[in-house]
Design an enzyme around this catalytic site. Structure first.
Site, short mmCIF file in Angstrom:
data_model
loop_
_atom_site.label_atom_id
_atom_site.label_comp_id
_atom_site.label_asym_id
_atom_site.label_seq_id
_atom_site.Cartn_x
_atom_site.Cartn_y
_atom_site.Cartn_z
N ASP A 167 0.54 -1.13 -0.30
CA ASP A 167 -0.36 -0.33 0.02
C ASP A 167 1.04 1.37 -0.24
O ASP A 167 0.44 2.23 0.48
CB ASP A 167 -0.95 0.18 1.19
CG ASP A 167 -1.88 1.07 1.41
OD1 ASP A 167 -1.87 1.86 0.18
OD2 ASP A 167 -2.85 1.31 2.10
N CYS A 190 -19.18 -14.87 -3.86
CA CYS A 190 -20.35 -13.53 -3.39
C CYS A 190 -21.89 -14.58 -3.37
O CYS A 190 -22.89 -13.75 -2.81
CB CYS A 190 -20.16 -12.49 -3.55
SG CYS A 190 -18.84 -11.30 -2.93
N CYS A 218 -23.23 -5.76 1.85
CA CYS A 218 -22.61 -4.78 2.22
C CYS A 218 -22.99 -3.49 1.70
O CYS A 218 -22.65 -2.63 2.27
CB CYS A 218 -20.93 -5.39 1.57
SG CYS A 218 -20.57 -5.39 -0.05
N CYS A 256 -14.02 3.06 8.50
CA CYS A 256 -15.26 2.54 8.92
C CYS A 256 -15.49 0.75 8.06
O CYS A 256 -15.29 0.85 6.97
CB CYS A 256 -16.22 2.70 8.12
SG CYS A 256 -18.39 2.23 7.96
N CYS A 298 -18.58 -2.93 6.12
CA CYS A 298 -19.23 -4.12 4.89
C CYS A 298 -17.66 -4.75 5.05
O CYS A 298 -18.94 -6.16 4.46
CB CYS A 298 -18.96 -2.85 3.95
SG CYS A 298 -17.03 -2.77 3.52
#
Length: 361
Positions: free
Chosen positions: A147, A201, A207, A254, A257
């Protein structure tokens, strides 16, 4: 970047198997290998940028061409070694996390950010893995990333078979859900390539439905400008008024999800002390954190990913959360007093959010 070796000097299949063993010893939870071809992902990135969904993350647009081809980032790259490292500490309980979102005077910090800065932890261990390879085969060309560069990490990890991309755009796998960090070593060794995983999924939309600001605009489509993680971390300016109430008591990132995702029933615990919660960030109150001076902020977030947003953004986020607490009708006097007392010394960004907060009652 160029290796001093010819592939005839060692058995690539044996080296690939050895990498699995070494990565486990260094604390990584899984390792896969892919090539540098990103296919349709580069077009999807261009479309996303053209729509302005990256918000003020100008670096995304500035380095778009580099993101499209790891070989442009590090010339000579032919393979990408992708790894995961679980970060969920044993203290974390998802039910408790949901409960704290309803406790409006409590401060909610994204789980991944409560321990040491993962950039440092991952980068050091990736460097150790690269040195292990060098000790085994001799000098070779490589660079490590986590990252920290214009690299399409999730797409590379997906292509390498570390998981599939969930509808929230995060990487998911059947063994540990999505609570892991990603890291890469770009190498000039033509290692065997691993295959991709199928998506699991199905018809689930949890989510998408749970997102407080409807930032997941459709399956696999994220508008960062609406995302609370972007708004509280990457966004350098004022938080748009239309999203402030939806932030609730989330002051850094946050997790909704991820908390709602059925695959995170399989989230694995990390025993690494680096990812254990520090400075009470798992149960701190808003007024407690609001009382921190800038010196407190710098000292207590030393070695933390949170420190990079700076004191002003930290106060901005807290002011919004305190305003939302005021709107709920709790601790009115204490909160109003704390906010009002901070006005004289607040910078313009924080002052504007304090004034908004004081108007919520």
């Amino acid at each position: 970047m160029q290796s001093d070796l010819s592939t005839s000097q060692f058995n690539l299949a044996d080296l690939r198997q050895w990498l699995d063993e070494q990565s486990k010893q260094l604390g990584f939870d899984s390792l896969r290998v892919t090539d540098t071809e990103l296919g349709e992902a580069t077009e999807h990135l261009k479309e996303w940028l053209a729509q302005g969904r990256h918000g003020q993350m100008e670096y995304m647009e500035r380095h778009a061409q580099l993101r499209s081809d790891p070989n442009l980032l590090v010339p000579g790259t032919v393979r990408v070694i992708c790894v995961t490292m679980n970060y969920l500490s044993p203290q974390i309980n998802f039910d408790t996390e949901w409960e704290r979102l309803g406790q409006v005077t409590e401060a909610v910090v994204s789980i991944y950010a409560r321990g040491r800065d993962y950039h440092k932890v991952m980068r050091n261990r990736l460097q150790d893995l690269a040195k292990c390879i060098e000790n085994k085969i001799g000098k070779f060309g490589y660079r490590v990333f986590t990252d920290s560069a214009p690299l399409m990490e999730v797409e590379l990890a997906k292509k390498a078979g570390l998981g599939w991309r969930g509808k929230h755009t995060l990487l998911l796998n059947r063994e540990s859900g999505s609570t892991f960090f990603l890291g890469e070593i770009l190498v000039d060794i033509p290692l065997p390539i691993d295959g991709e995983q199928e998506s699991h999924c199905g018809t689930c939309q949890a989510c998408i439905e749970v997102c407080p600001t409807q930032a997941i605009t459709a399956p696999y489509q994220l508008d960062a400008r609406r995302c609370i993680s972007y708004l509280t971390i990457e966004n350098p300016g004022a938080i748009p008024v239309e999203f402030r109430s939806a932030m609730g008591n989330r002051i850094y990132g946050c997790d909704d999800c991820q908390l709602i995702c059925p695959w995170n029933k399989f989230a694995q615990r990390s025993e690494l002390p680096d990812f254990a919660q520090r400075h009470g960030l798992g149960n701190a109150g808003l007024l407690e954190l609001w009382s921190w001076t800038e010196t407190d902020f710098e000292k207590r977030h030393e070695g933390s990913a949170i420190r990079r947003i700076g004191y002003s953004r930290w106060r901005r986020n807290l002011a919004v959360a305190l305003g939302n607490a005021l709107a709920s009708g709790v601790e009115q006097d204490a909160i109003r007093s704390a906010l009002s007392a901070a006005l004289d010394n607040a910078d313009p960004l924080v002052e504007e959010h304090i004034q908004w907060a004081l108007g919520q009652h």
